[in-house]
Enzyme design. Structure first.
Site, PDB file in Angstrom:
ATOM      1  N   GLU B 180       0.864  -1.375  -0.046  1.00 57.90           N
ATOM      2  CA  GLU B 180       0.134   0.072  -0.002  1.00 57.90           C
ATOM      3  C   GLU B 180       0.871   1.398  -0.020  1.00 57.90           C
ATOM      4  OE1 GLU B 180      -3.199  -0.184  -1.031  1.00 57.90           O
ATOM      5  OE2 GLU B 180      -3.055  -2.132  -0.553  1.00 57.90           O
ATOM      6  N   GLU B 203       0.589  -1.999 -10.063  1.00 57.16           N
ATOM      7  CA  GLU B 203       0.416  -3.219  -9.115  1.00 57.16           C
ATOM      8  C   GLU B 203       1.672  -3.894  -8.780  1.00 57.16           C
ATOM      9  OE1 GLU B 203      -1.912  -4.280  -6.688  1.00 57.16           O
ATOM     10  OE2 GLU B 203      -2.721  -2.393  -7.293  1.00 57.16           O
ATOM     11  N   ASP B 276     -11.546  -5.397 -13.332  1.00 59.05           N
ATOM     12  CA  ASP B 276     -10.375  -5.010 -12.606  1.00 59.05           C
ATOM     13  C   ASP B 276      -9.601  -3.960 -13.280  1.00 59.05           C
ATOM     14  OD1 ASP B 276      -8.567  -5.013 -10.615  1.00 59.05           O
ATOM     15  OD2 ASP B 276      -7.646  -6.761 -11.468  1.00 59.05           O
TER      16      ASP B 276
END
Lengths: 101, 357
Positions: B180, B203, B276
């Site tokens: 994160e 990601e 997604d």
């Protein structure tokens, strides 16, 4: 009324969803779902996905009936209060599904 | 004397504050445990003349208007949302930098692992927090009820407690926290657009540096590392060993709750649908596996060489970079850092070839 729900993204990147048809649901459940869809006012939703956030859960809801034909895509940060009860209903019924099914 | 009329907003009052209170006091007030005081101070900082000058630029950037830490060094704030959600952010301030641990394991994990992530970036990569200027790292825990997610808002981390079946608390894995926070680093560097291939690279970097924080914290070699993401947050209702794996294997298969791990590990299996955000958590499996192969080929500790190559690449890419740009840039970075035709350079080329490039 036919409802297609897909939940993707989130940190886990899980692919969950459910396909529901009010004509095959128990009457009380179908009535509840119909009410929540009306409350959500899907055709009026103009979702603006958050551009800065990362790993939010994404939702796609498509509803087809003689009265409603709506499809919305949104993320966790753009869910309005009147949509939240419908999302909770659908999330409870969502299961793992293969991609794009 | 300042008279506040009933039509004044917090921002109006904040604008007044910026004129009468020195900046260092505002910085202090911005960390106040009192929500009203904190908001007034933040508004005042945001309304200062210097902020006004850069506001137009900031508005165009997904990167956050960072809250500076008082001394431009490691500075963590942990808030408890007490099951509140977005409109309750950040919650109640529970622990500030240097404060003793609390009775809540979730609050302490958020604090400790944010610290590990800061220390990793500082000592391994020479980076001072997410923005390289000592930005305060803000975490809010106990987001929602039985909430199965952790995310980056663009300004801070949020952690759910999990439903107790699929997931338990998301702070339990240091790689989740590192993941994160790395989204914050990416937002401040190449700022990869969060869709399709650029989003998968976003990601990918979060997974790479999340797992490097874990391996560095444990001082593990590439052979000792588990190369899993989220292993510690999986709940008792699933057979999944983790959410993702850098290895060729699947993290889970035919699981009653999760189904089968959708990540491809080769370009020929790239997901091309729209779910997604165009498969950002799915197609990241391809570069993830390339990083793993690179690290294994080089050997030793992954943060010492492979991690350096990837960090240099993160600084070079742009917001619209695609997989082919990643391949080219990591290859160039390896040659620059370790020499043309060096073992490291060859390892990068071999890895990308193995996943289809």
């Amino acid at each position: 009324m036919k409802i297609r729900f897909r939940q993707t993204g989130g940190f886990g990147g899980l692919v969950l969803g459910c396909d529901l048809d009010t004509s095959t649901l128990p009457p009380a459940e179908a009535q509840d779902l119909t009410r929540l869809i009306k409350q959500a006012n899907l055709e009026k939703i103009r979702a603006k996905p958050n551009q800065k956030a990362r790993d939010l859960q994404n939702y796609e809801i498509a509803v087809e009936s003689n009265e409603i034909n709506a499809k919305v895509s949104l993320d966790d940060m753009s869910v309005e209060a009147n949509l939240e009860p419908l999302l909770q209903f659908l999330r409870r019924r969502a299961r793992a599904i293969p991609l794009d099914s | 004397m300042t008279i506040k009329t009933k039509n004044e907003t917090l921002a109006d009052v904040g604008a007044g504050l910026c004129c009468i209170i020195p900046p260092y006091v505002l910085d202090h007030l911005a960390q106040s445990s009192d929500a009203k005081t904190r908001q007034l101070a933040i508004d005042a900082i945001a309304n200062s003349s210097s902020m006004r000058a850069v506001r137009a630029t900031l508005a165009m950037m997904p990167a956050m208007a960072a809250i500076p830490s008082p001394a431009a060094k490691r500075h963590r704030l942990v808030y408890d949302l007490k099951n509140g959600e977005f409109n309750a952010l950040p919650g109640q301030l529970i622990r500030s930098e240097g404060d003793p641990k609390t009775q809540d394991i979730t609050e302490n994990e958020a604090y400790n692992y944010a610290g590990s992530t800061y220390n990793f970036y500082k000592s391994v990569l020479g980076r001072n927090s997410l923005d390289d200027h000592g930005m305060t790292m803000i975490s809010s825990v106990h987001f929602g009820r039985r909430y199965n997610n952790a995310f980056w808002t663009g300004e801070q981390m949020c952690y759910g407690d999990g439903d107790g079946q699929i997931f338990i608390r998301f702070t339990k894995s240091v790689d989740v926290v590192g993941h994160e926070l790395t989204h914050g680093v990416v937002s401040n560097t190449c700022n990869l657009v969060y869709s399709n291939e650029s989003g998968a690279l976003n990601e990918h970097f979060a997974d790479v540096f999340g797992t490097l924080v874990k391996q560095w914290r444990k001082r593990q070699t590439v052979k000792k590392g588990d190369w899993l993401i989220g292993a510690e947050i999986m709940g008792p209702g699933t057979t999944a060993k983790a959410l993702r794996t850098f290895k060729a294997e699947k993290a889970y298969e035919n699981d009653a709750l999760l189904g089968t791990d959708p990540q491809p590990k080769h370009l020929k299996n790239k997901y091309t649908g729209s779910a997604d955000n165009g498969g950002v958590h799915i197609n990241s499996g391809i570069p993830n596996h390339a990083f793993y192969l690179t690290a294994m080929e080089i050997g030793g500790k992954a943060w010492e060489k492979a991690g350096q190559i990837w960090y240099k690449t993160m600084l070079k890419l742009t917001s619209t970079s695609q997989f082919k740009d990643m391949v080219q840039s990591t290859t160039e970075s390896a040659a620059t850092l370790y020499g043309n035709n060096s073992r490291e350079h060859k390892a990068v080329m071999k890895a990308w070839k193995s996943v289809g490039f």
